[in-house]
Motif scaffolding. Structure first.
Motif, PDB file in Angstrom:
ATOM      1  N   LEU A  18       0.790  -1.218  -0.090  1.00  0.00           N
ATOM      2  CA  LEU A  18       0.044  -0.026   0.107  1.00  0.00           C
ATOM      3  C   LEU A  18       0.899   1.408   0.149  1.00  0.00           C
ATOM      4  N   TYR A  19       2.120   1.393   0.833  1.00  0.00           N
ATOM      5  CA  TYR A  19       2.793   2.492   0.934  1.00  0.00           C
ATOM      6  C   TYR A  19       3.521   2.623  -0.429  1.00  0.00           C
ATOM      7  N   LYS A  20       4.037   1.713  -1.116  1.00  0.00           N
ATOM      8  CA  LYS A  20       4.713   1.748  -2.393  1.00  0.00           C
ATOM      9  C   LYS A  20       3.531   2.314  -3.581  1.00  0.00           C
ATOM     10  N   LYS A  37      10.794   7.085  -7.119  1.00  0.00           N
ATOM     11  CA  LYS A  37      11.527   5.745  -6.982  1.00  0.00           C
ATOM     12  C   LYS A  37      11.902   5.464  -5.670  1.00  0.00           C
ATOM     13  N   VAL A  38      12.912   6.618  -5.374  1.00  0.00           N
ATOM     14  CA  VAL A  38      13.755   6.352  -4.125  1.00  0.00           C
ATOM     15  C   VAL A  38      12.669   6.324  -2.764  1.00  0.00           C
ATOM     16  N   TRP A  39      11.846   7.155  -2.773  1.00  0.00           N
ATOM     17  CA  TRP A  39      11.095   7.162  -1.702  1.00  0.00           C
ATOM     18  C   TRP A  39      10.404   5.943  -1.280  1.00  0.00           C
ATOM     19  N   ALA A  40       9.766   5.272  -2.724  1.00  0.00           N
ATOM     20  CA  ALA A  40       8.899   4.179  -2.529  1.00  0.00           C
ATOM     21  C   ALA A  40       9.591   3.006  -2.267  1.00  0.00           C
ATOM     22  N   VAL A  66      -9.609  -6.069   3.541  1.00  0.00           N
ATOM     23  CA  VAL A  66      -8.656  -5.629   3.028  1.00  0.00           C
ATOM     24  C   VAL A  66      -7.864  -4.184   3.613  1.00  0.00           C
ATOM     25  N   ILE A  67      -6.712  -4.070   3.835  1.00  0.00           N
ATOM     26  CA  ILE A  67      -6.081  -2.744   4.443  1.00  0.00           C
ATOM     27  C   ILE A  67      -6.073  -1.714   3.221  1.00  0.00           C
ATOM     28  N   VAL A  68      -6.885  -0.398   3.730  1.00  0.00           N
ATOM     29  CA  VAL A  68      -6.841   0.355   2.598  1.00  0.00           C
ATOM     30  C   VAL A  68      -6.206   1.945   3.164  1.00  0.00           C
ATOM     31  N   GLY A  69      -5.919   2.010   4.161  1.00  0.00           N
ATOM     32  CA  GLY A  69      -5.010   2.658   4.734  1.00  0.00           C
ATOM     33  C   GLY A  69      -4.458   2.615   5.979  1.00  0.00           C
ATOM     34  N   PHE A  70      -3.414   3.425   6.520  1.00  0.00           N
ATOM     35  CA  PHE A  70      -2.912   3.172   7.778  1.00  0.00           C
ATOM     36  C   PHE A  70      -2.182   4.564   8.417  1.00  0.00           C
ATOM     37  N   MET A  82       0.959   8.397   7.657  1.00  0.00           N
ATOM     38  CA  MET A  82      -0.591   8.339   7.102  1.00  0.00           C
ATOM     39  C   MET A  82      -0.679   8.173   5.560  1.00  0.00           C
ATOM     40  N   TYR A  83      -0.957   6.824   5.341  1.00  0.00           N
ATOM     41  CA  TYR A  83      -1.244   6.720   3.839  1.00  0.00           C
ATOM     42  C   TYR A  83      -2.423   5.983   3.458  1.00  0.00           C
ATOM     43  N   VAL A  84      -3.273   6.375   2.650  1.00  0.00           N
ATOM     44  CA  VAL A  84      -4.340   5.568   2.186  1.00  0.00           C
ATOM     45  C   VAL A  84      -4.415   5.282   0.737  1.00  0.00           C
TER      46      VAL A  84
END
Length: 155
Positions: A18-20, A37-40, A66-70, A82-84
């Protein structure tokens, strides 16, 4: 219906994906392909994920299993993550995650919240009462990426 729960170590592969994918799809208007690219690529550091889940107030948002955010809160005052998922934006998931972190910070007696947020996330944090205090530049594998230190006081 989206529900929140504490993150588990078994969630790491799904969190990494999800993060990537969120960085690769949601940040394309704010960061260069090289920066993305480097961040992901940081998603692959399992030790960092394990440490965050073990030491932070780390929550996930799930929809139909299913995880949709964290999101995570470190030391009661620092919003570390904080990612969705990019396919679930504008559905109130970030607000739900933020509200949970905010409630935990209040429970802990925190006087201010702060975070280092991307250009992409900055409008969300501004809508929630955060102000930019400085622009940061970090370097990952020789690539410079900027973000913003934002603070919300007396909430």
């Amino acid at each position: 219906m989206t529900s929140l729960r504490r993150a588990r170590l078994t969630d790491i592969p799904e969190l990494q994906a999800l993060y990537k994918s969120t960085i690769e799809h949601s940040c394309i208007n704010d960061y260069s392909p090289e920066q993305i690219k480097v961040w992901a690529a940081a998603a692959q550091n399992n030790e960092r994920w394990e440490k965050r889940i073990a030491s932070q107030f780390f929550i996930v948002a799930e929809s139909n299993g299913v995880i949709v955010g964290f999101s995570s809160l470190e030391n009661g005052s620092y919003i570390d993550m904080m990612y969705v998922h990019f396919k679930h934006l504008r559905k109130g998931i970030a607000n739900q995650l933020y509200k949970c972190l905010n409630e935990e910070a209040i429970r802990l007696g925190t006087k201010e919240l702060y975070s280092n947020v991307s250009k992409t996330a900055r409008p969300f944090f501004e809508l929630n009462g955060f102000s930019v205090v400085q622009e940061n530049w970090i370097e990952i594998d020789g690539v410079r990426i900027n973000n913003y230190k934002m603070i919300k006081q007396s909430f």
